[in-house]
Design a protein around this motif. Structure first.
Motif, PDB file in Angstrom:
ATOM      1  N   LEU A  74      12.611 -19.966  -5.489  1.00 59.89           N
ATOM      2  CA  LEU A  74      11.229 -20.268  -5.114  1.00 59.89           C
ATOM      3  C   LEU A  74      10.598 -21.249  -6.115  1.00 59.89           C
ATOM      4  O   LEU A  74       9.913 -22.195  -5.720  1.00 59.89           O
ATOM      5  CB  LEU A  74      10.411 -18.974  -5.063  1.00 59.89           C
ATOM      6  N   LEU A  75      10.855 -21.027  -7.387  1.00 56.81           N
ATOM      7  CA  LEU A  75      10.294 -21.906  -8.412  1.00 56.81           C
ATOM      8  C   LEU A  75      10.876 -23.308  -8.289  1.00 56.81           C
ATOM      9  O   LEU A  75      10.145 -24.306  -8.375  1.00 56.81           O
ATOM     10  CB  LEU A  75      10.581 -21.322  -9.795  1.00 56.81           C
ATOM     11  N   LEU A  86       9.257 -24.956  -5.124  1.00 58.65           N
ATOM     12  CA  LEU A  86       7.815 -25.195  -5.071  1.00 58.65           C
ATOM     13  C   LEU A  86       7.303 -26.111  -6.177  1.00 58.65           C
ATOM     14  O   LEU A  86       6.318 -26.831  -5.978  1.00 58.65           O
ATOM     15  CB  LEU A  86       7.067 -23.856  -5.141  1.00 58.65           C
ATOM     16  N   GLU A 103      13.708 -15.629  -7.074  1.00 63.43           N
ATOM     17  CA  GLU A 103      12.546 -16.135  -7.801  1.00 63.43           C
ATOM     18  C   GLU A 103      12.824 -17.517  -8.386  1.00 63.43           C
ATOM     19  O   GLU A 103      11.963 -18.410  -8.357  1.00 63.43           O
ATOM     20  CB  GLU A 103      12.174 -15.148  -8.906  1.00 63.43           C
ATOM     21  N   THR A 159       6.366 -13.441  -0.318  1.00 58.06           N
ATOM     22  CA  THR A 159       7.785 -13.618   0.033  1.00 58.06           C
ATOM     23  C   THR A 159       8.656 -12.587  -0.674  1.00 58.06           C
ATOM     24  O   THR A 159       9.554 -11.977  -0.068  1.00 58.06           O
ATOM     25  CB  THR A 159       8.244 -15.037  -0.358  1.00 58.06           C
ATOM     26  N   TRP A 205       1.761 -16.943  -2.276  1.00 61.65           N
ATOM     27  CA  TRP A 205       2.761 -17.042  -1.209  1.00 61.65           C
ATOM     28  C   TRP A 205       4.124 -16.559  -1.706  1.00 61.65           C
ATOM     29  O   TRP A 205       4.858 -15.874  -0.987  1.00 61.65           O
ATOM     30  CB  TRP A 205       2.854 -18.488  -0.731  1.00 61.65           C
ATOM     31  N   SER A 206       4.463 -16.894  -2.941  1.00 58.11           N
ATOM     32  CA  SER A 206       5.723 -16.443  -3.520  1.00 58.11           C
ATOM     33  C   SER A 206       5.737 -14.923  -3.666  1.00 58.11           C
ATOM     34  O   SER A 206       6.765 -14.266  -3.422  1.00 58.11           O
ATOM     35  CB  SER A 206       5.942 -17.099  -4.886  1.00 58.11           C
ATOM     36  N   TYR A 207       4.591 -14.363  -4.055  1.00 60.48           N
ATOM     37  CA  TYR A 207       4.489 -12.909  -4.189  1.00 60.48           C
ATOM     38  C   TYR A 207       4.697 -12.227  -2.835  1.00 60.48           C
ATOM     39  O   TYR A 207       5.425 -11.221  -2.732  1.00 60.48           O
ATOM     40  CB  TYR A 207       3.123 -12.532  -4.754  1.00 60.48           C
TER      41      TYR A 207
END
Length: 411
Positions: A97-98, A101, A94, A139, A135-137
């Protein structure tokens, strides 16, 4: 501090770096202060970023509000999802991803123009942020279901001696910071320094995420800088000429108060500018003003340039006499005279060569025009009163006009 110093690209580039270094040097004190006031400090970024969003709406700086919104969402995710050890669950994924993005979300603001928060662009930007979250969710869901085999040994490979963040993202963050820094150095617009500061401080947060209270500290600093930049944006609207992108009349009046004992003032006017506008159109006239302003920025002698109004400009030389400044002004006059300006709109060219003879260079079939300038110069040897010297320079400009234009005339 002079306004002209505050808006330089190097000042804007170094300010967040210097502030970050000070925080780093006193990090132990920062941690102790945060721990003692945790309830307030942990919510401070939300307050500062919310104020930045509100002021972005009031000042019609929606792109700064977009940046503040993206940062607010990022900080909320940090507080809601990333308060567990990086080795547990999907915390490192997580965080990755942060870290990947958020810089993209910050760069996306360049796609829009400034407006208020009820504009279509702000709504579209908000929708893009929601899509990135979805999209992150997806993934993370795929990861929960057993996808991404050996991801910890590939994309999430960590060099502990460098950072707890995956090494590939450390390189990526550094690249994004450098790109945004180049934008500040080359363009030096408010939105450039906003994106640069946000990218620098948020990336530093992710790289040193294992440091206690790093997110609340640096995101609070980002919020403070955004508020400063918003005030600077409104200040620039008053002090900078938006067409030519050089300081305007208010900036001149401010700097006239700090000239010292020896100085020279030059008043500059574009020859036959009214005829040029009538002949070629106001759009081409605006291009001429931009051209002259660009050449003015290149004048030697450590001069400062300003748009006085209309087609008239002012040049200040600190510590120089009129005779010393004349050499630099002659070079400027010659550079503008010899520059061939290409006409972009051929429909607005004069119908005959005679009609534009005063300001056009070349023959009847030329696609270029040339402009000339007249300059009047006066220095502090005449008077210590700036108003007197300014008036004298204006009189010398009038004399240059009366004497045939395209020349430098000393008072």
């Amino acid at each position: 501090m002079s306004f002209s110093i505050v808006i330089t690209n190097w000042f804007r580039l170094l300010l967040p770096l210097i502030l970050m270094v000070f925080i780093g040097l006193g990090i132990d004190n920062v941690i102790d202060l945060t721990r003692a006031n945790l309830g307030i400090v942990s919510h401070l970024p939300f307050v500062l970023l919310a104020i930045a969003i509100l002021l972005g709406h009031i000042f019609k700086q929606s792109r700064i509000a977009m940046v503040a919104s993206a940062l607010c969402v990022a900080y909320w995710l940090i507080q809601a999802r990333l308060q567990t050890p990086l080795s547990s669950g999907t915390t490192i994924l997580e965080l990755s991803l942060l870290a990947g993005l958020l810089p993209i979300a910050l760069v996306l603001v360049y796609s829009y123009k400034d407006s208020n928060l009820f504009s279509r662009s702000f709504i579209v930007y908000g929708a893009i942020i929601v899509m990135l979250l979805l999209w992150s969710y997806v993934t993370l869901t795929y990861f929960y279901e057993g996808g991404f085999d050996n991801i910890n040994e590939t994309y999430l490979y960590v060099l502990p001696q460098v950072s707890k963040l995956p090494f590939i993202l450390v390189i990526y963050s550094l690249a994004m910071v450098l790109i945004s820094a180049i934008c500040v150095l080359n363009r030096n617009q408010i939105i450039d320094v906003v994106v640069y500061s946000a990218t620098l401080l948020s990336s530093t947060t992710f790289v040193f995420f294992d440091v206690a209270y790093i997110s609340s500290t640096l995101f609070s600093l980002i919020g403070i800088l955004l508020l400063i930049y918003l005030l600077s944006a409104s200040y620039e609207l008053a002090f900078m000429d938006t067409l030519t992108e050089i300081p305007g009349r208010l900036a001149l009046e401010s700097d006239l108060k700090h000239l010292g004992r020896r100085f020279t003032i030059a008043m500059l006017d574009i020859d036959h500018f009214k005829s040029f506008n009538d002949t070629y159109g106001h759009d081409t006239g605006d291009d001429v003003l931009k051209l002259v302003a660009t050449k003015l920025k290149q004048v030697s002698g450590k001069a400062k340039v300003y748009r006085y109004g209309g087609e008239e400009f002012t040049i200040l030389f600190k510590g120089k006499t009129a005779a010393q400044a004349k050499e630099h002004l002659e070079s400027l006059r010659a550079a503008i005279e010899s520059y061939d300006m290409v006409l972009r709109n051929q429909d607005k060219r004069p119908k005959s060569n005679k009609q534009g003879s005063k300001i056009r260079g070349g023959g009847e079939n030329t696609n270029h025009v040339n402009v000339t300038i007249s300059i009047g110069v006066a220095d502090s040897s005449e008077s210590r009163k700036v108003s007197v010297v300014l008036k004298s320079a204006d009189s010398a400009l009038y004399k240059a006009k009366q004497s045939g234009r395209n020349q430098v005339c000393l008072a």
